[in-house]
Design a protein around this motif. Structure first.
Motif, PDB file in Angstrom:
ATOM      1  N   ALA A  87      17.956  32.490 -27.095  1.00 61.14           N
ATOM      2  CA  ALA A  87      17.775  31.060 -26.803  1.00 61.14           C
ATOM      3  C   ALA A  87      19.103  30.499 -26.285  1.00 61.14           C
ATOM      4  CB  ALA A  87      17.362  30.332 -28.072  1.00 61.14           C
ATOM      5  N   ARG A  88      19.053  29.817 -25.148  1.00 63.45           N
ATOM      6  CA  ARG A  88      20.267  29.264 -24.549  1.00 63.45           C
ATOM      7  C   ARG A  88      19.989  27.859 -24.020  1.00 63.45           C
ATOM      8  NH1 ARG A  88      22.529  32.402 -26.997  1.00 63.45           N
ATOM      9  NH2 ARG A  88      23.885  34.101 -26.364  1.00 63.45           N
ATOM     10  N   LEU A  89      21.070  27.111 -23.788  1.00 62.38           N
ATOM     11  CA  LEU A  89      20.905  25.795 -23.191  1.00 62.38           C
ATOM     12  C   LEU A  89      21.295  25.839 -21.726  1.00 62.38           C
ATOM     13  CD1 LEU A  89      22.289  23.396 -25.935  1.00 62.38           C
ATOM     14  CD2 LEU A  89      19.917  23.952 -25.386  1.00 62.38           C
ATOM     15  N   ALA A  93      21.158  20.526 -20.569  1.00 63.55           N
ATOM     16  CA  ALA A  93      20.909  20.970 -21.946  1.00 63.55           C
ATOM     17  C   ALA A  93      19.445  21.325 -22.217  1.00 63.55           C
ATOM     18  CB  ALA A  93      21.414  19.926 -22.943  1.00 63.55           C
ATOM     19  N   VAL A  94      18.712  21.678 -21.164  1.00 72.12           N
ATOM     20  CA  VAL A  94      17.313  22.093 -21.347  1.00 72.12           C
ATOM     21  C   VAL A  94      17.305  23.539 -21.856  1.00 72.12           C
ATOM     22  CG1 VAL A  94      15.121  22.520 -20.160  1.00 72.12           C
ATOM     23  CG2 VAL A  94      16.570  20.590 -19.471  1.00 72.12           C
ATOM     24  N   PRO A  95      16.600  23.804 -22.981  1.00 73.73           N
ATOM     25  CA  PRO A  95      16.612  25.173 -23.518  1.00 73.73           C
ATOM     26  C   PRO A  95      15.854  26.157 -22.615  1.00 73.73           C
ATOM     27  CG  PRO A  95      15.621  23.605 -25.057  1.00 73.73           C
ATOM     28  CD  PRO A  95      15.790  22.893 -23.776  1.00 73.73           C
ATOM     29  N   TYR A  96      16.317  27.380 -22.596  1.00 75.43           N
ATOM     30  CA  TYR A  96      15.602  28.455 -21.892  1.00 75.43           C
ATOM     31  C   TYR A  96      15.849  29.765 -22.627  1.00 75.43           C
ATOM     32  CZ  TYR A  96      20.015  30.086 -19.865  1.00 75.43           C
ATOM     33  OH  TYR A  96      21.287  30.576 -19.707  1.00 75.43           O
ATOM     34  N   ARG A 152      32.665  18.060 -21.731  1.00 76.58           N
ATOM     35  CA  ARG A 152      32.816  19.258 -20.905  1.00 76.58           C
ATOM     36  C   ARG A 152      32.088  19.160 -19.577  1.00 76.58           C
ATOM     37  NH1 ARG A 152      32.317  24.000 -25.248  1.00 76.58           N
ATOM     38  NH2 ARG A 152      32.938  25.286 -23.523  1.00 76.58           N
ATOM     39  N   ARG A 153      31.193  18.240 -19.445  1.00 76.63           N
ATOM     40  CA  ARG A 153      30.409  18.125 -18.215  1.00 76.63           C
ATOM     41  C   ARG A 153      29.765  19.463 -17.857  1.00 76.63           C
ATOM     42  NH1 ARG A 153      34.995  15.364 -17.105  1.00 76.63           N
ATOM     43  NH2 ARG A 153      35.978  16.678 -15.543  1.00 76.63           N
ATOM     44  N   ARG A 154      29.772  20.375 -18.831  1.00 76.35           N
ATOM     45  CA  ARG A 154      29.300  21.718 -18.517  1.00 76.35           C
ATOM     46  C   ARG A 154      27.801  21.728 -18.215  1.00 76.35           C
ATOM     47  NH1 ARG A 154      28.321  25.939 -21.375  1.00 76.35           N
ATOM     48  NH2 ARG A 154      30.435  26.628 -21.797  1.00 76.35           N
ATOM     49  N   HIS A 155      27.077  20.754 -18.778  1.00 74.38           N
ATOM     50  CA  HIS A 155      25.641  20.774 -18.553  1.00 74.38           C
ATOM     51  C   HIS A 155      25.209  20.045 -17.291  1.00 74.38           C
ATOM     52  CE1 HIS A 155      24.691  23.161 -21.897  1.00 74.38           C
ATOM     53  NE2 HIS A 155      25.275  22.346 -22.752  1.00 74.38           N
ATOM     54  N   ASN A 156      26.174  19.644 -16.470  1.00 74.77           N
ATOM     55  CA  ASN A 156      25.806  19.084 -15.169  1.00 74.77           C
ATOM     56  C   ASN A 156      25.333  20.185 -14.232  1.00 74.77           C
ATOM     57  OD1 ASN A 156      26.791  16.800 -16.210  1.00 74.77           O
ATOM     58  ND2 ASN A 156      28.439  16.499 -14.743  1.00 74.77           N
ATOM     59  N   VAL A 157      25.704  21.407 -14.563  1.00 75.85           N
ATOM     60  CA  VAL A 157      25.348  22.525 -13.689  1.00 75.85           C
ATOM     61  C   VAL A 157      24.659  23.623 -14.490  1.00 75.85           C
ATOM     62  CG1 VAL A 157      27.259  22.134 -12.091  1.00 75.85           C
ATOM     63  CG2 VAL A 157      27.595  23.634 -14.041  1.00 75.85           C
ATOM     64  N   ARG A 158      24.049  24.555 -13.765  1.00 77.23           N
ATOM     65  CA  ARG A 158      23.389  25.668 -14.459  1.00 77.23           C
ATOM     66  C   ARG A 158      24.447  26.595 -15.037  1.00 77.23           C
ATOM     67  NH1 ARG A 158      20.364  25.190  -9.644  1.00 77.23           N
ATOM     68  NH2 ARG A 158      18.164  24.774 -10.018  1.00 77.23           N
ATOM     69  N   PRO A 159      24.189  27.193 -16.222  1.00 78.57           N
ATOM     70  CA  PRO A 159      25.144  28.176 -16.739  1.00 78.57           C
ATOM     71  C   PRO A 159      25.178  29.392 -15.824  1.00 78.57           C
ATOM     72  CG  PRO A 159      23.189  28.081 -18.129  1.00 78.57           C
ATOM     73  CD  PRO A 159      23.035  26.994 -17.116  1.00 78.57           C
TER      74      PRO A 159
END
Ligand code: UDP
Length: 459
Positions: A87-89, A93-96, A152-159
């Motif tokens: 499980a990842r975000l 922050a949508v889980p996948y 972190r603004r990390r969730h503005n983009v896809r991991p």
């Protein structure tokens, strides 16, 4: 002239002004709308471009590696492992569910893990749009707090499958925080930049893990190394600066190792220094080969700006000794500009006769500096510090090699991407081939040869 005419002229002018200003406002609105549309278009095109590259590259890599991945999957399945989902975000922050190949850590499995083939199934996530080839590391739900998400603004983009932080950790130059690295990526990303990151990830795979569970002291080719991170080294230095005993720090790189191999006095100085830290990718590789992980590349050039910031915050003054006339003064200017509260006790160039030496020592002692940076090049700088430490009146002293040349702007430093692939030395070789060819082309081979010989002896 009749007053009526005057009045009608005035009315006419007012009407014209109104009309023009209305037209002006309309035009401005139109211009703004076009700008917004263009901006949306550019952003959209960039996003589409990235997505297109992701899909094409994932399909290509997937196809290329399928003949390898399929038997690996069968083999792993035979060992009770195989495909798993984590499980990842993802973006916003949508889980996948992220796919991974769980591979046994034995035989071929170990090699497959080293080559990161376990991440191949995540290419499916890239195709689906959960992930991107390049982006911040994918995190598990709950791993990062809500506040951190925002910062972190990390969730503005896809991991991403590959991330900048991961590369820096492997090249041992991950000094800041992961959050800073993520923010840097999100703010500056381009499709071209992503491709460059993918290319940088290839040598990074070779370097192995970043900061691992390593021992605090390691011996490489008979030299004692304090296995500290950049932050730990900085803390120790600041403790020294605030203390009352003079202490010496040495930076040890592959070239220093070669010099120490034939210079007994230098070897003694390094082994008796209060701290000796591992500098450069050569030491990291040596640590890998000898199974003594080096935590971080602690080199003077990357330490220096942090040291100036710490001096500014905690107090303490620095003396800059070494390099050609005028160079240390230019470094002092660099400090004054960026860290105005850091005190500079004095500067002096590194070209003086043996007769002038007592005067140099006196100048440092009288300056009242707590910290002394000496840039004479190795091994002279470290021998000089060891020889004179008790007379210099400073609390901490260290040899810093070409550092003054970099910060004075006399010699440009290798760009970050070159340091990320562990190739700063190639840059220096290109800059000064006549002076550096022996040090790097011959020296690196000799060094690695000695390391391999030690490994063979150790079995
Ligand atoms: N240097 C000096 N006095 C000397 C010889 C050299 O101050 O008698 C300086 C030189 O100007 C340069 C530094 O020492 O700034 C040595 O730089 P190098 O790049 O060799 O150092 P490294 O980082 O490779 O040890």
């Amino acid at each position: 002239m009749e007053p009526g005419t005057d009045n009608s002229k005035k009315l006419l002018t007012e009407e014209l002004v109104r009309r023009f200003s209305r037209r002006g406002a309309r035009r401005a609105r139109l211009r703004r709308a076009v700008q917004v549309l263009l901006w949306l278009g550019v952003v959209q095109t960039a996003a589409l471009g990235k997505r297109a590259v992701d899909i094409l590259a994932a399909a290509l890599i997937g196809t290329l590696f399928l003949p390898l991945a399929f038997p690996l999957w069968l083999w792993s399945k035979g060992h009770g492992q195989g495909l798993v989902r984590k499980a990842r975000l993802g973006r916003w922050a949508v889980p996948y569910q992220e796919w991974e190949l769980s591979i046994p850590r034995t035989g071929v499995g170990r090699i497959a893990l080293m080559a990161h083939l376990n991440a191949l199934p995540a290419l499916w996530n890239v195709l689906r749009g959960d992930m991107s080839l390049v982006g911040p590391r994918s995190v598990a739900p709950g791993e990062v707090s809500m506040a951190e998400h925002l910062v972190r603004r990390r969730h503005n983009v896809r991991p991403g499958l590959v991330c900048l932080w991961w590369i820096r950790q492997r090249a041992n130059i991950a000094y800041g925080t992961e959050a800073e690295s993520d923010a840097e990526y999100v703010d500056t990303r381009t499709v071209k930049g992503d491709l460059a990151i993918v290319l940088r990830a290839l040598p990074a795979m070779l370097y192995g893990e970043g900061i691992a569970s390593a021992s605090d002291e390691v011996a490489i080719l008979g030299m004692r190394i304090d296995n500290l991170t950049m932050d730990e080294t900085l803390d120790r230095l600041m403790e020294w600066v605030g203390g009352d005993t003079p202490r010496q720090l040495c930076f040890l790189n592959a070239d220093c190792m070669n010099v120490a191999f034939r210079n007994t006095r230098y070897r003694e100085v390094i082994n008796h220094a209060d701290l000796t830290v591992a500098d450069g990718i050569g030491l990291k590789l040596a640590g890998k080969i000898l199974r003594r992980d080096i935590r971080q590349n602690v080199n003077g050039t990357d330490l220096f700006p942090r040291l100036c910031a710490a001096l500014e915050e905690h107090g303490g003054s620095v003396f800059l000794l070494g390099a050609k006339p005028g160079v240390a003064d230019a470094v002092a200017d660099w400090i004054r500009e960026r860290h105005p509260a850091a005190r500079i006790a004095g500067t002096r160039n590194g070209y003086f006769t043996p007769e002038e030496e007592p005067e140099v020592v006196r100048q440092v002692a009288e300056s009242g500096a707590q910290l002394l940076l000496v840039a004479f090049g190795a091994p002279r700088q470290d021998l000089w510090v060891a020889e004179n430490l008790s007379r210099l009146g400073v609390r901490a002293a260290m040899g810093v090699g070409g550092l003054f040349d970099f910060y004075s702007g006399r010699i440009p430093r290798a760009p970050v991407w070159m340091r990320e692939i562990g190739m700063e030395w190639v840059y220096r070789l290109i800059q000064e081939p006549r002076r550096m060819w022996r040090r790097y082309l011959v020296g690196n081979v000799v060094f690695l040869w000695r390391v391999l010989a030690q490994r063979l002896r150790e079995g």
